[in-house]
Design a protein around this motif. Structure first.
Motif, mmCIF file in Angstrom:
data_model
loop_
_atom_site.group_PDB
_atom_site.id
_atom_site.type_symbol
_atom_site.label_atom_id
_atom_site.label_comp_id
_atom_site.label_asym_id
_atom_site.label_seq_id
_atom_site.Cartn_x
_atom_site.Cartn_y
_atom_site.Cartn_z
ATOM 1 N N SER B 44 47.256 32.991 32.015
ATOM 2 C CA SER B 44 47.178 31.706 32.521
ATOM 3 C C SER B 44 48.451 30.680 32.278
ATOM 4 N N ASP B 157 43.337 31.906 38.924
ATOM 5 C CA ASP B 157 42.825 32.371 37.356
ATOM 6 C C ASP B 157 41.555 32.474 37.282
ATOM 7 N N GLU B 158 41.022 33.657 37.231
ATOM 8 C CA GLU B 158 39.908 34.397 36.886
ATOM 9 C C GLU B 158 38.897 33.562 37.878
HETATM 10 MG MG LIG Z 1 43.370 32.285 30.942
#
Ligand SMILES: [Mg+2]
Ligand SMILES: Nc1ncnc2c1ncn2[C@@H]1O[C@H](COP(=O)(O)OP(=O)(O)OP(=O)(O)O)[C@@H](O)[C@H]1O
Lengths: 242, 304
Positions: B44, B157-158
């Protein structure tokens, strides 16, 4: 781009019911001021001017600042919630536009509040039995007060941006306003941002205290620029923490 | 090769501690680039630096061949879509109103809202307040927002966090399609390795803030030498013969696992085993799972 940003800011305030707060709360100083006026009729002999001293005493001292603060806290609350900082700062807008759009919304609010207070002032004057309409000078003070309100708005906007709490900046505004009232009485109001509301509105006075409109103008502009630069700088140079 | 994202010596320090260290990311155009690493590895943080959400301590970022600076920030953001950490949303507004905000700021046509809603299958929920959405629905809305304006670079992000298995599969397929259908480059992070096997063309692996691998997905598989698995009738006999031949082996799930041999060596060995009465039931090549590859790269056990 600024108008586009304002359009989206406007949208973010939808369903907020803020207008009820802004419509309702200014009734209090109007009622308190009118009541005080009626209770002290033997001392207050200057008609509309006397009513203004009472109305503005409560309004500028306790209500105007916190109302502006509530608006500014709300503007930032929507960004503090739900990771919106991430999306706010990854939109193709400059930090200036982001801050100025919010500032212009808040400035609009300071003027709108004053117009509403003006209406309430006339109504309460009619209710307590004053003849005719208030002198134009009072309405001028009212609008001049909104210039002071703008300084408060800019300061609150910076504060509410940095602090996640909704209530803390509102409390600061309340304390700041009360302090402003006292400092204004001591003649050093120009150096205290929250005092400029009192000064501009000529609160609790029946003759104009602002001997120097230039000084007032310089203070308003100076603080506005200062707070705006601080706000934009924060957006530019501080890591986003959603 | 021209990279759409290229970083050099990218570093982020928090109070002196380097949480991202000297990362040279190279993301080719029109592909899915999987950015992998365990929790806290710095995924991140790296993605946020690419987007300018946090400031770079050291190094530089180039997007679309241009070094990112204050001046081109807005132009770059205009052609970038992102979904970082968790979906952002204004809960008191409807899904559609949320999309309208992004659409207005990105100055794209209102018609695109319907397109992205369709893409993430959220047409039916668009007029509900986002507050009332499930996490999966919020995630889809976030993806729809990122897709608005047909960005050339999508940073996710994810993105499958919080989705149910069907939703995960659907989003993966959508991501998989984006480079081909819309020419987008998708830079997607995940700590699930299996996920990357299904959608990435390229992978970068970050661990403790350092990029420890970066190449085509196939290269990652090649990186792991395959093993040979034998199932035999008589293990004692087989072990005896293997020892005589000087071939190391290990017992795995009741099978014998040997290092990979050349084809002729394999043929020879099988012949010997049969002659020696080991009785060969099954010979198979066993590919290392991405998990195993990752562990051998990071030298780290446990949950990823
Ligand atoms: Mg993360
Ligand atoms: N604001 C911060 N201040 C100090 N340290 C931080 C900060 N943000 C992140 N870190 C640290 O940086 C490291 C990397 O965090 P990051 O969020 O990038 O990891 P990640 O790879 O995204 O992990 P995850 O899979 O859990 O999302 C972590 O050790 C984290 O504790």
């Amino acid at each position: 781009m600024l108008t586009i940003c304002m359009k989206t800011e406007q949208k973010k305030l939808k369903h907020s019911h803020l207008w009820m707060v802004f419509a309702g709360i200014p009734l209090l100083p109007a009622v308190l001021g009118g009541g005080n006026y009626l209770n002290n009729l033997e001392m207050l002999k200057s008609g509309w001017y006397s009513l203004w001293t009472q109305h503005s005493l409560f309004y500028a001292g306790f209500f105007y600042g916190p109302l502006i603060a509530i608006y500014c806290s709300y503007i930032w609350r929507v960004e503090h919630l739900n990771y919106n900082w991430n999306s706010l700062m990854t939109m193709p807008t400059s930090e200036w536009d982001i801050f100025l759009a919010k500032l212009l919304m808040a400035l609009r609010c300071t003027v709108a509040l004053q117009l509403w207070v003006g209406v309430l002032f006339i109504l309460s004057g009619k209710i307590v039995g004053l003849p005719g309409l208030p002198p134009g000078e009072i309405l001028f003070w009212l609008l001049r007060g909104s210039l002071g309100g703008m300084v408060t708005a800019a300061l609150q906007l910076v504060m509410s941006m940095m602090v996640r709490s909704f209530a803390a900046p509102v409390a600061v505004a309340l304390l700041g306003s009360v302090a402003g009232f006292l400092l204004s009485g001591k003649g050093v109001g120009m150096f205290w941002p929250y005092a400029l509301m009192t000064e501009g509105m000529n609160a609790n006075k029946s003759t104009d205290v602002l001997s120097s409109p230039v000084g007032f103008g310089v203070a308003v502009c100076g603080f506005l620029v200062l707070f705006t630069v601080v706000g934009v700088g924060y957006l530019k140079y501080k890591d986003v923490h959603a | 090769m021209e990279y759409i994202v290229e970083t050099r010596g990218l570093t982020k320090r928090y109070s002196g501690k380097e949480v991202v260290k000297d990362v040279d990311l190279k993301v080719p155009r029109s592909c899915v680039y999987g950015f992998m690493g365990p929790n806290g590895a710095g995924k991140s943080t790296t993605l946020k630096m690419l987007l300018g959400l946090i400031h770079i301590s050291d190094g530089q970022v180039a997007i679309g061949g241009e070094k990112v600076n204050r001046k081109n920030r807005i132009a770059i953001l205009k052609s970038t879509g992102s979904l970082i950490e968790s979906p952002s949303y204004y809960g008191h507004l409807t899904g559609r109103e949320n999309l309208e905000i992004v659409q207005t700021l990105k100055k794209v046509s209102g018609k695109e809202i319907d397109q992205v809603l369709k893409l993430v299958r959220m047409e039916e929920q668009q007029n509900k307040k986002v507050r009332e959405y499930s996490l999966g629905m919020k995630q889809r809305l976030g993806l729809a927002e990122a897709l608005l304006g047909n960005p050339s670079l999508l940073i996710l992000d994810e993105p499958t966090n919080g989705l149910d298995p069907a939703g995960i599969q659907e989003i993966r397929e959508l991501i998989r399609e984006l480079p081909r259908r819309m020419g987008m480059t998708v830079l997607v992070s995940s700590h699930l390795l299996g996920e990357m096997d299904q959608m990435a063309d390229y992978v970068g692996i970050i661990n403790h803030g350092q990029l420890i691998f970066q190449d085509k997905l196939e290269a990652l598989h090649e990186h792991s030498r395959d093993n040979l698995r034998l199932r035999v009738m008589n293990q004692t006999a087989a072990l005896h013969i293997l020892k005589r031949e000087g071939i190391s082996c290990a017992l795995k799930e009741g099978d014998l696992e040997l290092p990979r041999l050349a084809d002729d060596e394999t043929a020879q060995l099988i012949g010997r085993l049969c002659e020696g009465g080991a009785g060969v039931y099954r010979v198979e090549e066993k590919q290392k799972s991405l998990e195993e590859i990752f562990l051998s790269l990071t030298g780290r056990r446990g949950s990823l």
